[in-house]
Design a protein around this motif. Structure first.
Motif, PDB file in Angstrom:
ATOM      1  N   ARG A 136       0.838  -1.275   0.192  1.00 22.18           N
ATOM      2  CA  ARG A 136       0.012  -0.142  -0.174  1.00 22.18           C
ATOM      3  C   ARG A 136       0.877   1.139  -0.155  1.00 22.18           C
ATOM      4  NH1 ARG A 136      -5.256   1.235   4.091  1.00 22.18           N
ATOM      5  NH2 ARG A 136      -5.616   3.129   3.061  1.00 22.18           N
ATOM      6  N   ALA A 137       0.474   1.997  -0.827  1.00 27.93           N
ATOM      7  CA  ALA A 137       1.255   3.406  -0.716  1.00 27.93           C
ATOM      8  C   ALA A 137       0.250   4.637  -0.588  1.00 27.93           C
ATOM      9  CB  ALA A 137       1.793   3.609  -2.484  1.00 27.93           C
ATOM     10  N   VAL A 138       0.814   5.811  -0.809  1.00 29.39           N
ATOM     11  CA  VAL A 138       0.134   7.151  -0.417  1.00 29.39           C
ATOM     12  C   VAL A 138      -0.844   7.460  -1.781  1.00 29.39           C
ATOM     13  CG1 VAL A 138       0.243   9.433   0.117  1.00 29.39           C
ATOM     14  CG2 VAL A 138       1.721   7.741   1.140  1.00 29.39           C
ATOM     15  N   LEU A 139      -2.296   7.613  -1.586  1.00 29.65           N
ATOM     16  CA  LEU A 139      -2.996   7.927  -2.282  1.00 29.65           C
ATOM     17  C   LEU A 139      -4.084   8.514  -1.833  1.00 29.65           C
ATOM     18  CD1 LEU A 139      -4.248   8.200  -5.355  1.00 29.65           C
ATOM     19  CD2 LEU A 139      -5.228   5.877  -4.938  1.00 29.65           C
ATOM     20  N   MET A 140      -4.371   9.877  -1.502  1.00 28.42           N
ATOM     21  CA  MET A 140      -5.440  10.480  -0.715  1.00 28.42           C
ATOM     22  C   MET A 140      -5.669  11.917  -1.163  1.00 28.42           C
ATOM     23  SD  MET A 140      -2.898  10.879   2.582  1.00 28.42           S
ATOM     24  CE  MET A 140      -4.192  11.733   3.490  1.00 28.42           C
ATOM     25  N   PRO A 141      -6.981  12.299  -0.543  1.00 26.95           N
ATOM     26  CA  PRO A 141      -7.493  13.635  -0.960  1.00 26.95           C
ATOM     27  C   PRO A 141      -6.991  14.760  -0.001  1.00 26.95           C
ATOM     28  CG  PRO A 141      -9.243  12.654  -0.037  1.00 26.95           C
ATOM     29  CD  PRO A 141      -8.154  11.441  -0.041  1.00 26.95           C
ATOM     30  N   TRP A 142      -6.424  16.018  -0.511  1.00 22.80           N
ATOM     31  CA  TRP A 142      -6.348  16.962   0.355  1.00 22.80           C
ATOM     32  C   TRP A 142      -7.059  18.232  -0.143  1.00 22.80           C
ATOM     33  CZ3 TRP A 142      -3.713  21.756   0.598  1.00 22.80           C
ATOM     34  CH2 TRP A 142      -3.593  22.206   2.006  1.00 22.80           C
ATOM     35  N   ARG A 143      -7.918  18.687   0.422  1.00 21.35           N
ATOM     36  CA  ARG A 143      -8.801  19.686  -0.150  1.00 21.35           C
ATOM     37  C   ARG A 143      -8.998  19.480  -1.568  1.00 21.35           C
ATOM     38  NH1 ARG A 143      -5.638  25.033   2.790  1.00 21.35           N
ATOM     39  NH2 ARG A 143      -6.129  24.433   4.866  1.00 21.35           N
ATOM     40  N   ASP A 144      -8.439  20.348  -2.507  1.00 27.27           N
ATOM     41  CA  ASP A 144      -8.919  20.084  -3.930  1.00 27.27           C
ATOM     42  C   ASP A 144      -7.730  19.560  -4.709  1.00 27.27           C
ATOM     43  OD1 ASP A 144      -7.166  22.360  -3.965  1.00 27.27           O
ATOM     44  OD2 ASP A 144      -8.248  23.386  -5.277  1.00 27.27           O
ATOM     45  N   THR A 145      -6.791  18.736  -3.861  1.00 24.63           N
ATOM     46  CA  THR A 145      -5.554  18.159  -4.505  1.00 24.63           C
ATOM     47  C   THR A 145      -5.722  16.739  -4.303  1.00 24.63           C
ATOM     48  OG1 THR A 145      -4.396  20.345  -4.069  1.00 24.63           O
ATOM     49  CG2 THR A 145      -3.149  18.325  -4.396  1.00 24.63           C
ATOM     50  N   LEU A 146      -5.063  15.881  -5.140  1.00 22.77           N
ATOM     51  CA  LEU A 146      -4.735  14.796  -4.955  1.00 22.77           C
ATOM     52  C   LEU A 146      -3.325  14.394  -4.757  1.00 22.77           C
ATOM     53  CD1 LEU A 146      -5.971  11.585  -5.376  1.00 22.77           C
ATOM     54  CD2 LEU A 146      -4.901  11.899  -7.784  1.00 22.77           C
ATOM     55  N   LEU A 147      -2.922  13.704  -3.459  1.00 24.82           N
ATOM     56  CA  LEU A 147      -1.923  13.453  -2.980  1.00 24.82           C
ATOM     57  C   LEU A 147      -1.448  11.904  -3.245  1.00 24.82           C
ATOM     58  CD1 LEU A 147      -1.823  14.901   0.594  1.00 24.82           C
ATOM     59  CD2 LEU A 147      -1.104  16.251  -1.538  1.00 24.82           C
ATOM     60  N   VAL A 148      -0.129  11.918  -4.018  1.00 22.01           N
ATOM     61  CA  VAL A 148       0.343  10.493  -4.262  1.00 22.01           C
ATOM     62  C   VAL A 148       1.818  10.380  -3.905  1.00 22.01           C
ATOM     63  CG1 VAL A 148      -1.579  10.199  -6.005  1.00 22.01           C
ATOM     64  CG2 VAL A 148       0.939  11.300  -6.537  1.00 22.01           C
ATOM     65  N   GLY A 149       2.051   9.268  -3.433  1.00 21.67           N
ATOM     66  CA  GLY A 149       3.524   9.036  -3.103  1.00 21.67           C
ATOM     67  C   GLY A 149       4.205   8.685  -4.557  1.00 21.67           C
ATOM     68  N   GLN A 150       5.465   9.009  -4.698  1.00 18.76           N
ATOM     69  CA  GLN A 150       6.222   8.703  -5.788  1.00 18.76           C
ATOM     70  C   GLN A 150       7.566   8.555  -5.167  1.00 18.76           C
ATOM     71  OE1 GLN A 150       5.314   8.644  -9.754  1.00 18.76           O
ATOM     72  NE2 GLN A 150       3.338   8.100  -8.414  1.00 18.76           N
ATOM     73  N   GLY A 151       8.177   7.346  -5.153  1.00 18.84           N
ATOM     74  CA  GLY A 151       9.460   6.941  -4.575  1.00 18.84           C
ATOM     75  C   GLY A 151       9.101   7.718  -3.092  1.00 18.84           C
ATOM     76  N   ALA A 152      10.182   8.724  -2.643  1.00 14.72           N
ATOM     77  CA  ALA A 152      10.172   9.180  -1.269  1.00 14.72           C
ATOM     78  C   ALA A 152       9.565  10.575  -1.401  1.00 14.72           C
ATOM     79  CB  ALA A 152      11.307   9.256  -0.676  1.00 14.72           C
ATOM     80  N   ASN A 153       8.585  10.932  -2.767  1.00 13.64           N
ATOM     81  CA  ASN A 153       8.319  12.214  -2.956  1.00 13.64           C
ATOM     82  C   ASN A 153       6.879  12.256  -2.556  1.00 13.64           C
ATOM     83  OD1 ASN A 153      10.784  13.719  -4.299  1.00 13.64           O
ATOM     84  ND2 ASN A 153      10.557  11.730  -5.053  1.00 13.64           N
ATOM     85  N   LEU A 154       6.417  13.477  -2.039  1.00  8.25           N
ATOM     86  CA  LEU A 154       4.865  13.435  -2.057  1.00  8.25           C
ATOM     87  C   LEU A 154       4.617  14.545  -3.129  1.00  8.25           C
ATOM     88  CD1 LEU A 154       2.226  13.044  -0.211  1.00  8.25           C
ATOM     89  CD2 LEU A 154       2.824  15.346   0.781  1.00  8.25           C
TER      90      LEU A 154
END
Length: 386
Positions: free
Chosen positions: A190-208
């Motif tokens: 499982r990786a990072v995929l989530m909403p924050w206000r009107d932005t989609l946050l995703v994990g790409q390597g060690a980068n948000l």
């Protein structure tokens, strides 16, 4: 648009995937190739200081790979290995609804109150509209992260770290995103995929990475930690999901390298520190906690990252991701034991046995205080703590 939900050998394809590495649990990662694996630490004697009682229990099909239950409002939503999905009312355990995907799933489900999305082990995205199959789409990559259903869109993050957006109504593919110069090695977990206000946050390597959910364009990119090591395996440092949202802060672990917290509102890294580990963090506005692959538990002050305490009495017990409660820090282990540790010093306050199978994913806590624990054999155990 708003993204708030309505109401070491591994196979090769485009990238090398370390399949199931972290899902197996920290001790298994260290010991899986050795017959001389360290023995789990013996359970220490303790004086119970925290009341814990069972509220209700239920079962889904066995979970040979972890499928994280979903908390939405006053419902716990859990998919079994057979593709069946059931929602239970958090306090009473009364069944609210159920649905059927018709195939084994590779990741947990996403749900927004109307649409329910999941990905099968055959790499097919299936979306239900009020419990009935609305559409499906073939994917080129395996998926280990639950789809995100928000804003009448379905977002999918593959283990190759490509992000796809689909129209929830008809399945039209809207856009795709993949960071240029991506890593050769990625984790099949499982990786990072989530909403924050009107932005989609995703994990790409060690980068948000913050994406525009309507177009898939990049709004910002924040590194948690730079790659380290001399080869691709040593440099592997994917962000481990789920990330922990605390108001405008997002706290997360990078695989076996670091932990830290971002100030997403100001688009900056608040702090980071070196910390090995393969499981997600738990925490609140005061305290974060996580275990390393050997089962050494640490707690950090959320504001600064300063170490608060450590506990080395649960080593090699295969600890999963924790839940930080108002009364304690809760860890499950590979033997099905639940360990309630003091927020002040990490001492054992209470211990509870489940069904003897691994507690591989983080427990959940509903707004009414109900805590849900899920095991590899499919037991769902709802608890009152304190």
């Amino acid at each position: 648009m708003s993204l708030h939900p309505a109401p070491i050998a591994a196979p090769l394809h485009r990238r090398t995937l370390l399949a199931g590495l972290a899902a197996a649990g920290g001790s298994a990662v260290l010991a899986g190739c050795s017959s001389d694996a360290p023995k789990p630490a013996a359970l220490e004697a303790y004086t119970p200081k925290l009341p814990v009682r069972e509220l209700w229990r239920a079962r889904v099909s066995a979970l040979p790979h972890p499928l994280q239950p979903l908390l939405r409002g006053d419902q716990f939503i859990c998919a079994g290995d057979d593709g069946r999905v059931v929602a239970w009312q958090t306090a009473s355990g009364a069944e609210q609804w159920r649905a059927e995907f018709g195939a084994p799933l590779s990741a947990a489900v996403g749900h927004d109150g109307r649409f329910t999305a999941a990905v099968t082990r055959d790499n097919e995205l299936r979306v239900l509209d009020r419990g009935r199959l609305a559409w499906k789409a073939a994917l080129k990559s395996a998926v280990a992260t639950a789809p995100l259903v928000a804003g009448e869109r379905v977002f999918v993050l593959g283990v190759d770290r490509e992000v796809l957006a689909f129209d929830a109504l008809d399945g039209r593919r809207l856009w795709s995103y993949q960071r240029s110069g991506g890593e050769l090695l990625t984790l099949s977990q499982r990786a990072v995929l989530m909403p924050w206000r009107d932005t989609l946050l995703v994990g790409q390597g060690a980068n948000l990475v913050g994406l525009d959910p309507t177009r898939g364009s990049t709004r910002f990119e924040l590194p948690l930690t730079p790659p380290r090591g001399t080869n691709e395996v040593e440099r592997l440092n994917d962000l481990v999901g789920p990330a922990l949202r605390l108001d405008d802060s997002l706290c997360v672990r990078a695989f076996q390298s670091a932990i830290g917290c971002f100030d997403v509102a100001r688009i900056r890294l608040r702090w980071s520190r070196l910390a090995a580990g393969v499981q997600a963090l738990g925490g609140d506005a005061v305290l974060l906690s996580g275990a390393d692959a050997a089962g050494r538990v640490s707690a950090w002050k959320t504001e600064t990252g300063e170490i608060a305490w450590t506990n080395e009495r649960l080593t090699y017990r295969g600890l999963g991701a924790p839940l930080v409660l108002p009364q304690a820090v809760l860890y499950g282990d590979a033997q099905g034991q639940l360990h309630f540790l003091s927020r002040d010093d990490g001492q054992t306050l209470q211990r509870l046995a489940t069904d003897g199978s691994a507690v591989a994913v983080a427990p959940l806590r509903a707004a009414d205080g109900t805590v849900l624990v899920s095991t590899a054999r499919g037991l769902l155990l709802a608890l009152s703590v304190g």
